[in-house]
Write a protein that holds these residues in place. Structure first.
Motif, PDB file in Angstrom:
ATOM      1  N   LEU A  40      -4.031  -8.143  -4.809  1.00  0.00           N
ATOM      2  CA  LEU A  40      -4.253  -7.691  -3.446  1.00  0.00           C
ATOM      3  C   LEU A  40      -4.811  -6.269  -3.422  1.00  0.00           C
ATOM      4  N   ASP A  41      -5.671  -5.989  -2.444  1.00  0.00           N
ATOM      5  CA  ASP A  41      -6.101  -4.606  -2.283  1.00  0.00           C
ATOM      6  C   ASP A  41      -4.965  -3.793  -1.655  1.00  0.00           C
ATOM      7  N   ASP A  42      -5.138  -2.495  -1.563  1.00  0.00           N
ATOM      8  CA  ASP A  42      -4.042  -1.617  -1.141  1.00  0.00           C
ATOM      9  C   ASP A  42      -3.528  -1.961   0.253  1.00  0.00           C
ATOM     10  N   GLY A  43      -4.436  -2.246   1.171  1.00  0.00           N
ATOM     11  CA  GLY A  43      -4.016  -2.565   2.532  1.00  0.00           C
ATOM     12  C   GLY A  43      -3.240  -3.861   2.608  1.00  0.00           C
ATOM     13  N   ALA A  44      -3.748  -4.880   1.930  1.00  0.00           N
ATOM     14  CA  ALA A  44      -3.060  -6.175   1.930  1.00  0.00           C
ATOM     15  C   ALA A  44      -1.708  -6.082   1.234  1.00  0.00           C
ATOM     16  N   LEU A  45      -1.631  -5.295   0.168  1.00  0.00           N
ATOM     17  CA  LEU A  45      -0.360  -5.133  -0.532  1.00  0.00           C
ATOM     18  C   LEU A  45       0.657  -4.419   0.356  1.00  0.00           C
ATOM     19  N   GLU A  46       0.217  -3.413   1.066  1.00  0.00           N
ATOM     20  CA  GLU A  46       1.129  -2.701   1.966  1.00  0.00           C
ATOM     21  C   GLU A  46       1.685  -3.637   3.040  1.00  0.00           C
ATOM     22  N   ARG A  47       0.832  -4.506   3.585  1.00  0.00           N
ATOM     23  CA  ARG A  47       1.293  -5.473   4.584  1.00  0.00           C
ATOM     24  C   ARG A  47       2.279  -6.463   3.969  1.00  0.00           C
TER      25      ARG A  47
END
Length: 265
Positions: A40-47
């Protein structure tokens, strides 16, 4: 791979307390080398971390320990369950493998790819899962030796709305779900929990999540080890997903402290 420093904390309670508040899913931290294996990219991982984390449950356990007349012990995971999930079986016995969420997750809460399906879980199991399991086994053994019994109370939370990964999420979603085990959850422990959380709202058994956590060395064998899972619906104390805690946190901490006191005496 060499064994990492402990990724968990064992926080002492009263010498004679039988209670261990177990908080396995409250943390968000993912070491950089583990992050490298997540697609996952950073944004998707944070979500995803927002959805998967039982946010603020460590604070609930800490506040409950401070309020209890007999201070319980606390065993707190300091890493995200996206590193390893210490409450899963690391083999085919774990039904969550069916949705890519065994001891090492390969899928997200929304069934998207988290890691490659053919990832070798062994390095993460060796570095994080097995040391955690050993330490939890030792914590229970110490309570048995000193207090003559051990009561493991798992402190979890769950989202108001069902997430796609949930295998048994079509039942009631009460303010407090009590997960039980036929061998390790006595009627007395269950009655104490229902009374302690009566002021929070309705409780249900094993819906939407069931079962308890007991180290395998004692599971189904040692009647002096009692266990209960407390699953708190997140809208009762926080803004979902991943937002701040509200006033409900203190009410839940007080309820958990009442449970701790009831089973400590």
């Amino acid at each position: 791979m060499t064994e990492a420093p402990p990724s968990f904390s064992v926080l002492p309670g009263a010498a004679g307390s039988p209670v261990i508040l177990h908080v396995p899913h409250s943390a968000r931290e993912i070491p950089a080398d583990v992050r490298a294996g997540i697609v996952l990219d950073d944004g998707a991982l944070e979500r995803e971390v927002d959805h998967i984390t039982d946010a603020h449950t460590a604070e609930i356990a800490e506040a409950a320990a401070e309020r209890a007349s007999v201070t319980p012990w606390r065993f707190v995971n300091r890493l995200s369950r996206l590193v390893v999930d210490p409450e899963r079986f690391p083999d085919e016995r774990e039904e969550m493998l069916a949705v890519g969420m065994g001891a090492v997750y390969t899928r997200t809460t929304h069934r998207e790819v988290l890691r490659a399906e053919d990832v070798d879980p062994e390095p993460l199991l060796a570095r994080y899962f097995r040391p955690y399991a050993r330490a939890m086994t030792e914590a229970v053994a110490e309570r048995l030796a000193v207090a003559g019994r051990a009561v493991v109370i798992d402190v979890h939370s769950y989202p108001t709305e069902r997430l796609p990964y949930e295998l048994h999420g079509d039942g009631p979603r009460p303010p407090v779900c009590l997960g039980t085990d036929a061998f390790h959850t006595s009627p007395e422990l269950l009655a104490a929990a229902r009374e302690a959380f009566a002021g929070i709202g309705e409780t249900e058994l094993d819906s939407p999540f069931g079962g308890t956590y007991v180290p395998l060395e004692y599971y189904g064998k040692e009647p002096r080890v009692s266990a209960l899972m407390v699953e708190i619906r997140r809208d009762t104390y926080m803004t979902e997903p991943g937002g701040p805690a509200g006033a409900g946190l203190n009410r839940l901490a007080s309820a958990l402290a009442r449970l701790v006191d009831a089973v400590s005496h």
